[in-house]
Scaffold this motif. Sequence first.
Motif: not given
Length: 458
Positions: A225-228, A311-312, A320-322
């Motif tokens: 998944a792409r991570n912004p 993110g967190y 997590v991945i935001a």
Amino acid sequence: MIDRVLGDIDTDLDNALARLFDWLRIQSISTDPAYAGECRRAAEWVRGELEALGFKAHLSETSLHPVVVGHKPKPGAPHVLFYGHYDVQPVDPLELWETPPFEPLLAELEPGRRVIRARGACDDKGQVMTFVEACRAWIATEGELPVGVTVLIEGAEENGSKGLPEWLAANKDELKADYALVCDTGMWDRGTPSITTSLRGLVYREIVVKAADRDLHSGMFGGAARNPIHVVARIVADLHDENGRVTLPGFYDGVPETPPEILAQWNALGLTPETFLGQVGLSIPAGEKDRSVIEQIQSRPTCDANGIVGGYTGEGSKTVIAAQASAKISFRLVGDQDPQKISAAFEAFVRERVPADCRVEILDHSAARAIQLPYDMPALVKAKAALAAEWGKEPVAIGSGGSIPIVGDFKRTLGLDTLLVGFGLDDDRVHSPNEKYDLSSFHKGARSWARILGALGS
């Protein structure tokens, strides 16, 4: 003649301090609606002071707090427009103040160095009163001012001068003058006066990158998944090259070279990376490697990330991945750099770096052109001579890394160049707890304005 004026300022210093303290006690915090009444009270106070000096003064409403306008014309003489503001910053955190912020007092920082401590002491009530006291001394000793004067004191500078540009446009016929004067800047050091000859412009944008439709478990989706956050971090990193230059195409279009004689004057001031950055715990300049530190902070354009979120960020861990990440980016502009072109180049730069399965929103927060005064402007030349006579030292013509957007409005709307002379110091703690203004800045600031008024009228 000028000796009588200066003598009056000297003998009346205690009374001048009492007047300033009365104004400082008014809690004119413009950003908090709860203090709207105090802002109006501060406006009424300065209106009364101007009327007592023979100005025809009134309050004029804006979309936020009223402005104070005072006129004292002198037919046949040059006419100046003096600008300042009566509003102040909030005082938080209150517990860090050594004394109550709206109970002004004289304190001694070290033997022989007394300061005025209060919110607004420097920014901008103390500075405004240096000009008012100079006018008072001229009128008390000579019966008139050497030039015609219009005073414009606003009440929302600390809130982005909300409503003032529109008010200027609607009232420009009332504000006709030869020059504008501003006392909201600083000195080079305690014994060296300065005239600010340039103000950097500003472009402020925010990017919000969105990827998945929710935060994802990094163990399940990581690697696919792409991570912004990664996307935003790459955009921010790509804005500079290895030599500290900004990489936006066309960014340096319209950036002038500082005249050699001005550079020589700056270099003679002896500002080094160690002396400038050492005071904040740093030592290595991060700007363009082929530029001195004084050029980097005064005459070169910049790009900075002012905030980055994603993110967190709470206590402990949450893998997590935001779903989204954002960054706020500001550009300080110089010379003829075009804010619209910079904004367009930035938007294209960002979109080129956002993957196809992500979305980006680009928010526009503010934009203003830079201001550069002619080094040979007659008012500037006269002010330099007046300051040299008062301080016994040639003033420094410096650029300001900050922005005062209303100066641009004076130029665009009123057609006025602005002479920026202030007496603030780097350690005045402006916008911070325990704000102060050196007594010498207040006293010699009033004497300086008296000399400048005399020089402009000669």
